[in-house]
Design a protein around this motif. Structure first.
Motif, short mmCIF file in Angstrom:
data_model
loop_
_atom_site.label_atom_id
_atom_site.label_comp_id
_atom_site.label_asym_id
_atom_site.label_seq_id
_atom_site.Cartn_x
_atom_site.Cartn_y
_atom_site.Cartn_z
N ASN A 240 -64.26 -30.41 -60.59
CA ASN A 240 -64.66 -31.57 -61.29
C ASN A 240 -63.86 -32.97 -60.84
O ASN A 240 -63.90 -33.83 -61.40
CB ASN A 240 -64.52 -31.42 -62.80
CG ASN A 240 -63.11 -30.85 -63.23
OD1 ASN A 240 -63.21 -29.55 -63.24
ND2 ASN A 240 -62.17 -31.75 -63.62
N GLY A 241 -63.00 -32.51 -59.79
CA GLY A 241 -62.07 -33.61 -59.47
C GLY A 241 -62.71 -34.48 -58.58
O GLY A 241 -63.98 -34.53 -58.06
N THR A 242 -61.95 -35.84 -58.19
CA THR A 242 -62.39 -36.85 -57.39
C THR A 242 -62.62 -36.14 -56.06
O THR A 242 -61.93 -35.42 -55.57
CB THR A 242 -61.51 -37.97 -57.54
OG1 THR A 242 -60.25 -37.61 -56.89
CG2 THR A 242 -61.08 -38.32 -59.00
N PRO A 243 -63.50 -36.94 -55.24
CA PRO A 243 -63.47 -36.77 -53.70
C PRO A 243 -62.16 -36.91 -52.93
O PRO A 243 -62.00 -35.92 -52.26
CB PRO A 243 -64.56 -37.68 -53.20
CG PRO A 243 -65.26 -38.19 -54.63
CD PRO A 243 -64.41 -38.01 -55.54
N GLU A 244 -61.27 -37.49 -53.42
CA GLU A 244 -59.86 -37.91 -52.84
C GLU A 244 -59.12 -36.70 -53.16
O GLU A 244 -58.42 -36.18 -52.19
CB GLU A 244 -59.24 -39.06 -53.15
CG GLU A 244 -59.86 -40.54 -52.63
CD GLU A 244 -61.20 -40.70 -53.65
OE1 GLU A 244 -61.80 -41.58 -53.27
OE2 GLU A 244 -61.44 -40.10 -54.82
N ALA A 245 -59.26 -36.15 -54.48
CA ALA A 245 -58.29 -35.09 -54.61
C ALA A 245 -58.92 -33.73 -54.06
O ALA A 245 -57.99 -32.97 -53.41
CB ALA A 245 -58.54 -34.84 -56.31
N LYS A 246 -60.27 -33.40 -53.90
CA LYS A 246 -60.63 -32.48 -53.13
C LYS A 246 -60.33 -32.48 -51.64
O LYS A 246 -59.80 -31.58 -50.91
CB LYS A 246 -62.27 -32.49 -53.41
CG LYS A 246 -62.57 -32.08 -54.86
CD LYS A 246 -64.18 -32.03 -54.79
CE LYS A 246 -64.62 -31.84 -56.36
NZ LYS A 246 -66.07 -31.85 -56.25
N ALA A 247 -60.41 -33.59 -50.97
CA ALA A 247 -60.08 -33.97 -49.75
C ALA A 247 -58.55 -33.40 -49.45
O ALA A 247 -58.01 -33.03 -48.39
CB ALA A 247 -60.56 -35.15 -49.08
N ALA A 248 -57.63 -33.95 -50.54
CA ALA A 248 -56.15 -33.45 -50.33
C ALA A 248 -55.80 -32.14 -50.35
O ALA A 248 -54.74 -31.91 -50.15
CB ALA A 248 -55.47 -34.56 -51.01
N ALA A 249 -56.57 -31.41 -50.96
CA ALA A 249 -56.32 -30.04 -51.61
C ALA A 249 -56.49 -28.87 -50.44
O ALA A 249 -57.48 -29.43 -49.36
CB ALA A 249 -56.90 -29.63 -52.77
N SER A 250 -55.73 -27.97 -50.38
CA SER A 250 -56.09 -27.02 -49.35
C SER A 250 -57.27 -25.97 -49.78
O SER A 250 -57.57 -25.22 -48.90
CB SER A 250 -54.81 -25.98 -49.08
OG SER A 250 -54.22 -25.61 -50.59
N TRP A 251 -57.59 -25.80 -51.13
CA TRP A 251 -58.57 -25.17 -51.49
C TRP A 251 -59.30 -25.75 -52.85
O TRP A 251 -58.53 -26.50 -53.67
CB TRP A 251 -58.14 -23.79 -52.01
CG TRP A 251 -59.36 -22.79 -52.13
CD1 TRP A 251 -60.28 -22.13 -51.14
CD2 TRP A 251 -59.83 -22.15 -53.29
NE1 TRP A 251 -61.00 -21.53 -52.29
CE2 TRP A 251 -60.77 -21.47 -53.23
CE3 TRP A 251 -59.16 -22.63 -54.75
CZ2 TRP A 251 -61.33 -20.70 -54.35
CZ3 TRP A 251 -59.68 -21.70 -55.65
CH2 TRP A 251 -60.85 -20.75 -55.54
N VAL A 252 -60.45 -25.70 -53.09
CA VAL A 252 -61.14 -26.32 -54.20
C VAL A 252 -61.79 -25.21 -55.06
O VAL A 252 -62.50 -24.40 -54.76
CB VAL A 252 -62.29 -27.42 -53.60
CG1 VAL A 252 -63.05 -27.84 -55.07
CG2 VAL A 252 -61.63 -28.53 -52.99
#
Length: 271
Positions: A240-252
Motif C-alpha cells: 500500500n506504499g507510495t510509488p517512490e517507497a516501492k521504487a526505493a525498496a529492495s522488495w515489495v
C-alpha cells in the motif's frame, strides 16, 4: 543471526482503524522471540504511540522522523526547534491558511484549525481516529511550545497553496517531507530540523549498538520512510506504499490488510 529491524507505524504496523492486524502482531512477537531487536521508526511522537504497540516487544523508537531516538531508557537523540523557530514556522503556516500540530516527546500543541479538522475527520471516517484523539488528549496543550521535535501540517486545497509554497517561504531553513496523513482535502507535510531524518535515526542506533548496517532491515510505506529505506541493509516497502517507497525498496510485500508485515518478516527470514 540477530537482525536490527526498523518499522514504520502508520500504514506499515497499524492500519486505517488505528489497530495492529493480528498477523502483524504475531509476526512482531515471533521476531522478538527469535532474538531480533525491533525498533519503531515513525513520524509519530512518543505521545502518539499506543501502549499495546509497546507491549509487542519493541526495544526502542526513532520518533518524530528521527528528531528523538530512544533505546531502552537511554535517549540517544533529542533535536528540538527552539521557540523562535517554532514561532517562525507557525507564522508562515498561519499566513498560508494551514492547520498544524507541534509534536514533542511529552506534549502535542495543535493549532485550533488542526484540532477541529481532525475531529471532523474522525466523524467522517466513522470514528476511525477516535482512538487517536482520545489517547493524545492527556498530552494536548494550547498555544505554541517553547521547543518542539516536529511539526505536522495540512494546507487545505481551498487556500490555493501547496507544499512548494511552504518550502519556498521557509527558504531551506528546515527539512520538509510530504506527509502521509491528512486532515482533509489538501496536501500535508512534516517539518523537522535540517539533518534530521529516519535514516539518520537508524544510523544513530546502529552506531550506539556497534552493529553492522548490513544486518539492518527497514519496512515502510511513504515519503518520510525514504531515508530509512536508503540507509538500511535490507529495505522492504508495503504493498500500500507510495510509488517512490516501492521504487526505493529492495522488495515489495503485500498490503497491510493482506498480511503485508508478516510476509515481509518471512521474506527477510525474521520468522
Amino acid at each position: 543471526m540477530t537482525r536490527l529491524v526498523f518499522l514504520d507505524v502508520d500504514g506499515t504496523l497499524i492500519d486505517h482503524s488505528q489497530r495492529v492486524p493480528a498477523s502483524a502482531q504475531e509476526a512482531v512477537r515471533a521476531a522478538v522471540d527469535a532474538g531480533h531487536v525491533l525498533m519503531l521508526c515513525t513520524g509519530r511522537a512518543i505521545p502518539e504511540i499506543y501502549p499495546d504497540i509497546w507491549d509487542l516487544g519493541f526495544t526502542g523508537i526513532v520518533a518524530s522522523n528521527g528528531a528523538y531516538v530512544r533505546l531502552g531508557a537511554d535517549v540517544l537523540t533529542d533535536v528540538r526547534l527552539d521557540a523562535a523557530q517554532v514561532a517562525e514556522v507557525s507564522g508562515v503556516l498561519d499566513d498560508l491558511g494551514a492547520h498544524y500540530v507541534w509534536q514533542s516527546p511529552d506534549a502535542m500543541h495543535p493549532s485550533a484549525g488542526f484540532a477541529q479538522a481532525f475531529t471532523e475527520l474522525a466523524a467522517l471516517t466513522g470514528g476511525q481516529w477516535d482512538r487517536y484523539l482520545d489517547y493524545i488528549a492527556d498530552y494536548t496543550r494550547e498555544g505554541l511550545p517553547e521547543s518542539s521535535s516536529k511539526c505536522t501540517f495540512t494546507v487545505p486545497s481551498a487556500t490555493g497553496h501547496d507544499l512548494s509554497d511552504v518550502t519556498g517561504a521557509l527558504a531551506g531553513a528546515y527539512t520538509v517531507f510530504a506527509g502521509s496523513i491528512s486532515t482533509g482535502a489538501g496536501v500535508s507535510g512534516e517539518l523537522v530540523a535540517n539533518g534530521v531524518s529516519k535514516g539518520a535515526g537508524l544510523a544513530r542506533v546502529v552506531a550506539h549498538l556497534g552493529a553492522d548496517v548490513a544486518d539492518t532491515i527497514a519496512v515502510g510505506d511513504s515519503a518520510n520512510d525514504l531515508p530509512m529505506l536508503a540507509a538500511a541493509g535490507t529495505s522492504i516497502a508495503m504493498g500500500n506504499g507510495t510509488p517512490e517507497a516501492k521504487a526505493a525498496a529492495s522488495w515489495v510485500t503485500s498490503r497491510i490488510d493482506e498480511d503485508g508485515l508478516a510476509r515481509a518478516f518471512a521474506h527477510a527470514a525474521l520468522i
